[in-house]
Structure formats: C-alpha cells, structure tokens
Write a protein that holds these residues in place. Sequence first.
Motif, PDB file in Angstrom:
ATOM      1  N   SER A 174       0.812  -1.003  -0.041  1.00 52.30           N
ATOM      2  CA  SER A 174       0.031   0.129  -0.051  1.00 52.30           C
ATOM      3  C   SER A 174       0.872   1.194   0.128  1.00 52.30           C
ATOM      4  O   SER A 174       2.000   0.931   0.173  1.00 52.30           O
ATOM      5  CB  SER A 174      -1.015   0.028   1.088  1.00 52.30           C
ATOM      6  N   LYS A 175       0.340   2.181  -0.270  1.00 53.42           N
ATOM      7  CA  LYS A 175       0.885   3.576  -0.153  1.00 53.42           C
ATOM      8  C   LYS A 175       1.575   3.981   0.918  1.00 53.42           C
ATOM      9  O   LYS A 175       0.820   3.582   1.996  1.00 53.42           O
ATOM     10  CB  LYS A 175      -0.081   4.662  -0.747  1.00 53.42           C
ATOM     11  N   ILE A 176       2.873   4.713   1.044  1.00 55.57           N
ATOM     12  CA  ILE A 176       3.102   5.035   2.283  1.00 55.57           C
ATOM     13  C   ILE A 176       2.445   6.277   2.859  1.00 55.57           C
ATOM     14  O   ILE A 176       2.282   6.956   2.086  1.00 55.57           O
ATOM     15  CB  ILE A 176       4.736   5.422   2.281  1.00 55.57           C
ATOM     16  N   ASP A 177       1.878   6.336   4.144  1.00 61.79           N
ATOM     17  CA  ASP A 177       1.199   7.328   4.430  1.00 61.79           C
ATOM     18  C   ASP A 177       1.921   8.439   5.277  1.00 61.79           C
ATOM     19  O   ASP A 177       3.278   8.106   5.538  1.00 61.79           O
ATOM     20  CB  ASP A 177      -0.014   6.802   5.544  1.00 61.79           C
ATOM     21  N   LYS A 178       1.515   9.461   5.616  1.00 59.65           N
ATOM     22  CA  LYS A 178       2.295  10.492   5.900  1.00 59.65           C
ATOM     23  C   LYS A 178       2.528  10.483   7.545  1.00 59.65           C
ATOM     24  O   LYS A 178       3.868  10.781   7.821  1.00 59.65           O
ATOM     25  CB  LYS A 178       1.172  11.960   6.228  1.00 59.65           C
ATOM     26  N   ARG A 179       2.016   9.574   8.193  1.00 63.88           N
ATOM     27  CA  ARG A 179       2.492   9.204   9.585  1.00 63.88           C
ATOM     28  C   ARG A 179       3.656   8.534   9.446  1.00 63.88           C
ATOM     29  O   ARG A 179       4.643   8.552  10.239  1.00 63.88           O
ATOM     30  CB  ARG A 179       1.280   8.337  10.326  1.00 63.88           C
ATOM     31  N   GLU A 180       3.995   7.432   8.430  1.00 61.04           N
ATOM     32  CA  GLU A 180       4.960   6.582   8.334  1.00 61.04           C
ATOM     33  C   GLU A 180       6.000   7.603   7.780  1.00 61.04           C
ATOM     34  O   GLU A 180       7.418   7.436   8.224  1.00 61.04           O
ATOM     35  CB  GLU A 180       4.744   5.644   7.130  1.00 61.04           C
ATOM     36  N   LEU A 181       5.762   8.720   7.190  1.00 58.64           N
ATOM     37  CA  LEU A 181       6.956   9.508   6.661  1.00 58.64           C
ATOM     38  C   LEU A 181       7.524  10.101   7.748  1.00 58.64           C
ATOM     39  O   LEU A 181       8.714  10.569   7.890  1.00 58.64           O
ATOM     40  CB  LEU A 181       6.431  10.436   5.647  1.00 58.64           C
TER      41      LEU A 181
ATOM     42  N   THR B  95       7.296   9.473  10.994  1.00 57.06           N
ATOM     43  CA  THR B  95       8.114   8.592  12.085  1.00 57.06           C
ATOM     44  C   THR B  95       9.441   7.944  11.474  1.00 57.06           C
ATOM     45  O   THR B  95      10.097   7.065  12.036  1.00 57.06           O
ATOM     46  CB  THR B  95       7.073   7.864  12.647  1.00 57.06           C
ATOM     47  N   CYS B  96       9.548   8.169  10.279  1.00 57.19           N
ATOM     48  CA  CYS B  96      10.620   7.209   9.481  1.00 57.19           C
ATOM     49  C   CYS B  96      10.360   5.997   9.749  1.00 57.19           C
ATOM     50  O   CYS B  96      11.301   5.141   9.864  1.00 57.19           O
ATOM     51  CB  CYS B  96      12.031   7.951   9.769  1.00 57.19           C
ATOM     52  N   ALA B  97       9.303   5.422   9.649  1.00 56.51           N
ATOM     53  CA  ALA B  97       8.955   4.013   9.792  1.00 56.51           C
ATOM     54  C   ALA B  97       9.544   3.223   9.035  1.00 56.51           C
ATOM     55  O   ALA B  97      10.235   3.493   7.847  1.00 56.51           O
ATOM     56  CB  ALA B  97       7.445   4.023   9.335  1.00 56.51           C
ATOM     57  N   PRO B  98       9.999   2.008   9.419  1.00 51.08           N
ATOM     58  CA  PRO B  98      11.028   0.912   8.490  1.00 51.08           C
ATOM     59  C   PRO B  98      10.293   0.648   7.345  1.00 51.08           C
ATOM     60  O   PRO B  98      11.166   0.418   6.295  1.00 51.08           O
ATOM     61  CB  PRO B  98      11.001  -0.384   9.649  1.00 51.08           C
ATOM     62  N   ARG B  99       9.128   0.472   7.100  1.00 48.94           N
ATOM     63  CA  ARG B  99       8.629   0.298   5.897  1.00 48.94           C
ATOM     64  C   ARG B  99       9.024   1.392   4.705  1.00 48.94           C
ATOM     65  O   ARG B  99       9.182   1.202   3.667  1.00 48.94           O
ATOM     66  CB  ARG B  99       7.036  -0.002   6.061  1.00 48.94           C
ATOM     67  N   ALA B 100       8.950   2.584   5.314  1.00 46.52           N
ATOM     68  CA  ALA B 100       9.213   3.764   4.422  1.00 46.52           C
ATOM     69  C   ALA B 100      10.421   3.717   4.005  1.00 46.52           C
ATOM     70  O   ALA B 100      10.879   3.890   2.838  1.00 46.52           O
ATOM     71  CB  ALA B 100       8.635   5.223   5.026  1.00 46.52           C
ATOM     72  N   GLN B 101      11.462   3.430   4.903  1.00 47.18           N
ATOM     73  CA  GLN B 101      12.983   3.506   4.615  1.00 47.18           C
ATOM     74  C   GLN B 101      13.257   2.309   3.707  1.00 47.18           C
ATOM     75  O   GLN B 101      13.880   2.478   2.892  1.00 47.18           O
ATOM     76  CB  GLN B 101      13.586   3.391   6.000  1.00 47.18           C
ATOM     77  N   MET B 102      12.618   1.333   3.753  1.00 48.69           N
ATOM     78  CA  MET B 102      12.763   0.090   3.303  1.00 48.69           C
ATOM     79  C   MET B 102      12.320   0.242   1.609  1.00 48.69           C
ATOM     80  O   MET B 102      13.260   0.151   0.763  1.00 48.69           O
ATOM     81  CB  MET B 102      12.019  -1.151   3.631  1.00 48.69           C
ATOM     82  N   CYS B 103      11.445   0.914   1.464  1.00 46.65           N
ATOM     83  CA  CYS B 103      10.686   1.420   0.101  1.00 46.65           C
ATOM     84  C   CYS B 103      11.819   2.283  -0.465  1.00 46.65           C
ATOM     85  O   CYS B 103      12.223   2.129  -1.617  1.00 46.65           O
ATOM     86  CB  CYS B 103       9.429   1.950   0.059  1.00 46.65           C
ATOM     87  N   ALA B 104      12.303   3.352   0.035  1.00 43.92           N
ATOM     88  CA  ALA B 104      13.171   4.393  -0.430  1.00 43.92           C
ATOM     89  C   ALA B 104      14.347   3.702  -0.658  1.00 43.92           C
ATOM     90  O   ALA B 104      14.981   4.005  -1.740  1.00 43.92           O
ATOM     91  CB  ALA B 104      13.439   5.414   0.767  1.00 43.92           C
ATOM     92  N   GLN B 105      14.982   2.944   0.050  1.00 44.03           N
ATOM     93  CA  GLN B 105      16.089   2.028  -0.372  1.00 44.03           C
ATOM     94  C   GLN B 105      16.121   1.106  -1.610  1.00 44.03           C
ATOM     95  O   GLN B 105      16.854   0.946  -2.442  1.00 44.03           O
ATOM     96  CB  GLN B 105      16.716   1.258   1.021  1.00 44.03           C
ATOM     97  N   ARG B 106      14.990   0.605  -1.554  1.00 44.41           N
ATOM     98  CA  ARG B 106      14.792  -0.199  -2.699  1.00 44.41           C
ATOM     99  C   ARG B 106      14.495   0.694  -4.081  1.00 44.41           C
ATOM    100  O   ARG B 106      15.140   0.340  -5.053  1.00 44.41           O
ATOM    101  CB  ARG B 106      13.321  -1.192  -2.539  1.00 44.41           C
ATOM    102  N   ASP B 107      13.918   1.711  -3.787  1.00 42.70           N
ATOM    103  CA  ASP B 107      13.779   2.604  -5.065  1.00 42.70           C
ATOM    104  C   ASP B 107      15.135   3.121  -5.471  1.00 42.70           C
ATOM    105  O   ASP B 107      15.474   3.308  -6.768  1.00 42.70           O
ATOM    106  CB  ASP B 107      12.592   3.743  -4.887  1.00 42.70           C
ATOM    107  N   PHE B 108      15.880   3.488  -4.489  1.00 42.77           N
ATOM    108  CA  PHE B 108      17.084   4.136  -4.869  1.00 42.77           C
ATOM    109  C   PHE B 108      18.114   2.918  -5.578  1.00 42.77           C
ATOM    110  O   PHE B 108      18.845   3.333  -6.605  1.00 42.77           O
ATOM    111  CB  PHE B 108      18.076   4.486  -3.355  1.00 42.77           C
TER     112      PHE B 108
END
Length: 142
Positions: free
Chosen positions: A39-46, A48-61
């Motif tokens: 699912s789309k990363i929500d604003k709360r995850e952004l 709080t730097c949630a692990p799922r958001a970080q994982m997605c950013a690293q994968r896209d990178f």
Amino acid sequence: MKIYLAARYGRRAELQALFPEIKRLGHTVVSSWVSAHQSKIDKRELQTCAPRAQMCAQRDFRDLAEADLVLSFTGASEGSVRGGRHVEFGMGIGWGKHHLIVGPRETIFHTLPWVRQVDTWEEAVEMLRMRFKTNKGLSTDE
C-alpha cells in the motif's frame, strides 16, 4: 536497456499495463515499486521514518541506480502530490541516466537539452524502438 518508471503512485496500474510492450521492445523494467504488492506510504510513516518507508526508499534507490533510462510520466495530479517522482528524475540527472518524459514538462529541469519529451505513450514507444535499437541512447543528435 533497463528502464526505471517514475510517476505518481496512483498511476501504478497504468504503468503495469505497459510492461508487456516494454518487454516486446527488448527492455526490462527495474522499478520494483510499480509491481510490488504494497500500500501507499502514509504521512504518519513519513513523519516517524517508519521502517517500511525506509525500506521502500532504499529499494527505489537501488532500482534507480541500476537503470539506464528514467522514463517519467507527468500530467495532471489528483489529490496530494508528494513529489517522489521529481526526486527520482533529479537523481537520474545527477547519475547521468538517459531521460524521457511522457507528458508535459513540469519543472525547469525538464527543459535540459539532454532530456527528451513526448506527449503520448505511442510516441515514447517509437522513440524506444528506434533510438535504443542501436544503443544510440536518447541523445539530441539526429
């Protein structure tokens, strides 16, 4: 050629429908975010730097680093726009990737002389077919 697709998250289904044609042209899509079942990363995850958001950013990178071409889809936005696709575009510029925009130019960086732009997917297909057949890339030299 390895292609990274950059677009609004809400266009995922549209981009997934392009995979067969890109493959027929002899290219590979390396943007995991398009085909990942998440699912789309929500604003709360952004915030709080949630692990799922970080994982997605690293994968896209990593996906973007692997690509030869950043294929950006622009156009009218629906709802809020966070701008991740613009970050991906900029990273590609910094890394010396080829760039092709499908849709209108949206930032001054879309006007750089080595950035190619077309209005429709059909025009993009023709450019991908002709320009990359001989590994010429998307140079402005004809």
